[in-house]
Design a protein around this motif. Structure first.
Motif, PDB file in Angstrom:
ATOM      1  N   LEU A 140       0.836  -1.210   0.000  1.00 41.43           N
ATOM      2  CA  LEU A 140       0.000   0.000   0.000  1.00 41.43           C
ATOM      3  C   LEU A 140       0.865   1.253   0.000  1.00 41.43           C
ATOM      4  O   LEU A 140       0.592   2.213  -0.710  1.00 41.43           O
ATOM      5  CB  LEU A 140      -0.929   0.000   1.218  1.00 41.43           C
ATOM      6  CG  LEU A 140      -1.916  -1.168   1.314  1.00 41.43           C
ATOM      7  CD1 LEU A 140      -2.706  -1.084   2.613  1.00 41.43           C
ATOM      8  CD2 LEU A 140      -2.863  -1.179   0.124  1.00 41.43           C
ATOM      9  N   SER A 144       3.026  -0.204   4.904  1.00 43.92           N
ATOM     10  CA  SER A 144       1.899  -1.143   5.011  1.00 43.92           C
ATOM     11  C   SER A 144       1.693  -1.909   3.710  1.00 43.92           C
ATOM     12  O   SER A 144       2.090  -1.462   2.629  1.00 43.92           O
ATOM     13  CB  SER A 144       0.603  -0.398   5.379  1.00 43.92           C
ATOM     14  OG  SER A 144       0.263   0.532   4.389  1.00 43.92           O
ATOM     15  N   ALA A 145       1.086  -3.074   3.860  1.00 42.33           N
ATOM     16  CA  ALA A 145       0.769  -3.935   2.714  1.00 42.33           C
ATOM     17  C   ALA A 145      -0.416  -4.811   3.077  1.00 42.33           C
ATOM     18  O   ALA A 145      -0.719  -5.015   4.262  1.00 42.33           O
ATOM     19  CB  ALA A 145       1.967  -4.797   2.340  1.00 42.33           C
ATOM     20  N   VAL A 146      -1.095  -5.338   2.054  1.00 39.99           N
ATOM     21  CA  VAL A 146      -2.223  -6.241   2.278  1.00 39.99           C
ATOM     22  C   VAL A 146      -1.866  -7.604   1.711  1.00 39.99           C
ATOM     23  O   VAL A 146      -1.411  -7.716   0.565  1.00 39.99           O
ATOM     24  CB  VAL A 146      -3.510  -5.725   1.590  1.00 39.99           C
ATOM     25  CG1 VAL A 146      -4.641  -6.744   1.730  1.00 39.99           C
ATOM     26  CG2 VAL A 146      -3.944  -4.405   2.196  1.00 39.99           C
ATOM     27  N   ASN A 158      -8.478 -10.978   3.660  1.00 32.79           N
ATOM     28  CA  ASN A 158      -7.247 -10.184   3.596  1.00 32.79           C
ATOM     29  C   ASN A 158      -6.767  -9.757   4.975  1.00 32.79           C
ATOM     30  O   ASN A 158      -7.561  -9.665   5.910  1.00 32.79           O
ATOM     31  CB  ASN A 158      -7.422  -8.971   2.677  1.00 32.79           C
ATOM     32  CG  ASN A 158      -8.557  -8.072   3.124  1.00 32.79           C
ATOM     33  OD1 ASN A 158      -8.471  -7.424   4.153  1.00 32.79           O
ATOM     34  ND2 ASN A 158      -9.634  -8.048   2.346  1.00 32.79           N
ATOM     35  N   LYS A 159      -5.479  -9.520   5.065  1.00 29.45           N
ATOM     36  CA  LYS A 159      -4.838  -9.077   6.297  1.00 29.45           C
ATOM     37  C   LYS A 159      -3.957  -7.873   5.963  1.00 29.45           C
ATOM     38  O   LYS A 159      -3.087  -7.955   5.110  1.00 29.45           O
ATOM     39  CB  LYS A 159      -3.987 -10.212   6.890  1.00 29.45           C
ATOM     40  CG  LYS A 159      -3.116  -9.805   8.075  1.00 29.45           C
ATOM     41  CD  LYS A 159      -3.941  -9.516   9.305  1.00 29.45           C
ATOM     42  CE  LYS A 159      -3.051  -9.163  10.493  1.00 29.45           C
ATOM     43  NZ  LYS A 159      -3.842  -8.806  11.683  1.00 29.45           N
ATOM     44  N   THR A 160      -4.229  -6.744   6.611  1.00 29.78           N
ATOM     45  CA  THR A 160      -3.415  -5.549   6.401  1.00 29.78           C
ATOM     46  C   THR A 160      -2.273  -5.529   7.412  1.00 29.78           C
ATOM     47  O   THR A 160      -2.496  -5.674   8.618  1.00 29.78           O
ATOM     48  CB  THR A 160      -4.266  -4.270   6.552  1.00 29.78           C
ATOM     49  OG1 THR A 160      -5.349  -4.320   5.621  1.00 29.78           O
ATOM     50  CG2 THR A 160      -3.432  -3.024   6.263  1.00 29.78           C
ATOM     51  N   HIS A 162       0.761  -3.376   9.077  1.00 31.01           N
ATOM     52  CA  HIS A 162       1.400  -2.079   9.313  1.00 31.01           C
ATOM     53  C   HIS A 162       2.714  -2.376  10.025  1.00 31.01           C
ATOM     54  O   HIS A 162       2.714  -3.016  11.083  1.00 31.01           O
ATOM     55  CB  HIS A 162       0.507  -1.187  10.183  1.00 31.01           C
ATOM     56  CG  HIS A 162      -0.828  -0.911   9.572  1.00 31.01           C
ATOM     57  ND1 HIS A 162      -1.016   0.002   8.549  1.00 31.01           N
ATOM     58  CD2 HIS A 162      -2.043  -1.440   9.827  1.00 31.01           C
ATOM     59  CE1 HIS A 162      -2.286   0.030   8.209  1.00 31.01           C
ATOM     60  NE2 HIS A 162      -2.945  -0.838   8.966  1.00 31.01           N
TER      61      HIS A 162
END
Length: 337
Positions: A140, A144-146, A158-160, A162
């Protein structure tokens, strides 16, 4: 039952579900489309009470339907009602923009609770019949990424993530690649145990493997848990049947128990009436659950439920749920063509 008894009984059910007030002989004189005396109506009401279809309340000389009466009404007398305006309104909601399957099901649940002023529940397909197909990583920004988990049936979770400087996008990507290599084709219910087996491998390739391992495990546990969504619980506060705080507490406890809805779906220990097709009525004490199944493919199905007092407008509720189930099936078919 005679035709006159059926007409009187149906009038009592329709009026009581509308007003929540016991129905007396004087009110029935206005409701019936044939002429007879109050004494005749009282005699017929007494006969219906002896059959177990009506009950007399302590606060009024009027009658209300019994649990047996509701079941008889739903099985034999109910005429499903859903006007074309409602159908067009529902179609318009889903044609506004493209929704994911998860959004469609949840929005359907919200609409049902709003249109019935009752509580609605949706049971998604049981994940135990699915296997993990792929994990995809979508950055992202720098912090952060998903991670998106995809099953062989096309369902996603999905799992975000941070993260600080000590957990990099590179580490998350390495973790995803390892999990794809070792877990692809694993039944969802077995993923967490298999992850524990490959934890040493993660430790040898990923610097902050403990943080990532815990995050991925939590995401998979959520994925494997019961896919149950509930809407409109507060509507029960306005139902006179649950003015008793103890009854309301019991109902709220029921609505919070996702495993109970799986049991209800299987009719464990409940009286189930097949209303027709994929629809059922289940009664638990003062609570009625009307359910309608929707099929996503040959192997998977979900279930919509309306939870409320036994006094509900079954003709409208059942028609609305049948139509909503059809909308979900049609949208799923369009999405997968």
């Amino acid at each position: 039952m005679t035709e006159r008894q059926i007409a009187i009984f149906k009038a009592i059910v329709d009026e009581f579900t509308r007003t929540a007030e016991p129905v007396g002989s004087k009110r029935l004189l206005d409701l019936l489309d044939f002429t007879c005396s109050s004494a005749t109506i009282r005699n017929e009401m007494a006969a219906l009470e002896e059959m177990g279809l009506l009950e007399k309340t302590h606060t009024s000389s009027g009658r209300i339907p019994s649990s047996k009466g509701y079941r008889f009404y739903v099985e034999h007398l109910m005429e499903k009602q859903l006007d074309e305006g409602v159908k067009h309104s529902l179609q318009a909601v889903f044609s506004e923009r493209h929704y994911s399957m998860d959004e469609i099901v949840k929005k359907s649940c919200d609409i049902l609770s709003q249109m019935t002023s009752l509580t609605s529940v949706v049971l998604g397909p049981d994940s135990k019949y699915q296997t993990l197909q792929h994990i995809q990583l979508v950055p992202l920004n720098e912090r952060s990424a998903v991670a998106i988990f995809i099953t062989d049936h096309g369902h996603t979770e999905n799992k975000t993530f941070h993260f600080g400087e000590d957990v990099s996008v590179k580490d998350i990507k390495t973790c995803c690649d390892l999990l794809n290599d070792k877990l692809s084709g694993t039944p969802i219910g077995e993923v967490v145990n298999k992850m524990k087996e490959i934890q040493p491998l993660l430790a040898s390739h990923v610097a902050r493997h403990e943080v990532l391992f815990e995050a991925f495990v939590n995401a998979f546990m959520k994925f494997a848990s019961d896919n149950v969504y509930c809407s409109g619980q507060s509507n029960m506060l306005y139902q006179p049947e649950f003015a008793d705080i103890e009854k309301l507490k019991e109902l709220m406890k029921m609505l919070e128990d996702s495993s109970l809805f799986r049991q209800i779906a299987n009719h464990d220990g409940n009286v189930a009436i097949q209303i027709g097709g994929d629809n059922d009525l289940i009664q638990i004490d003062d609570v009625a659950v009307v359910s309608s199944k929707f099929k996503l493919n040959n192997e998977e199905q979900g279930e919509l439920m309306i939870v409320g007092p036994t006094r509900m407008q079954y003709n409208r509720v059942v028609a609305l749920m049948e139509y909503m189930s059809k909308v979900i099936e049609d949208l799923y078919r369009e999405e997968n063509q």
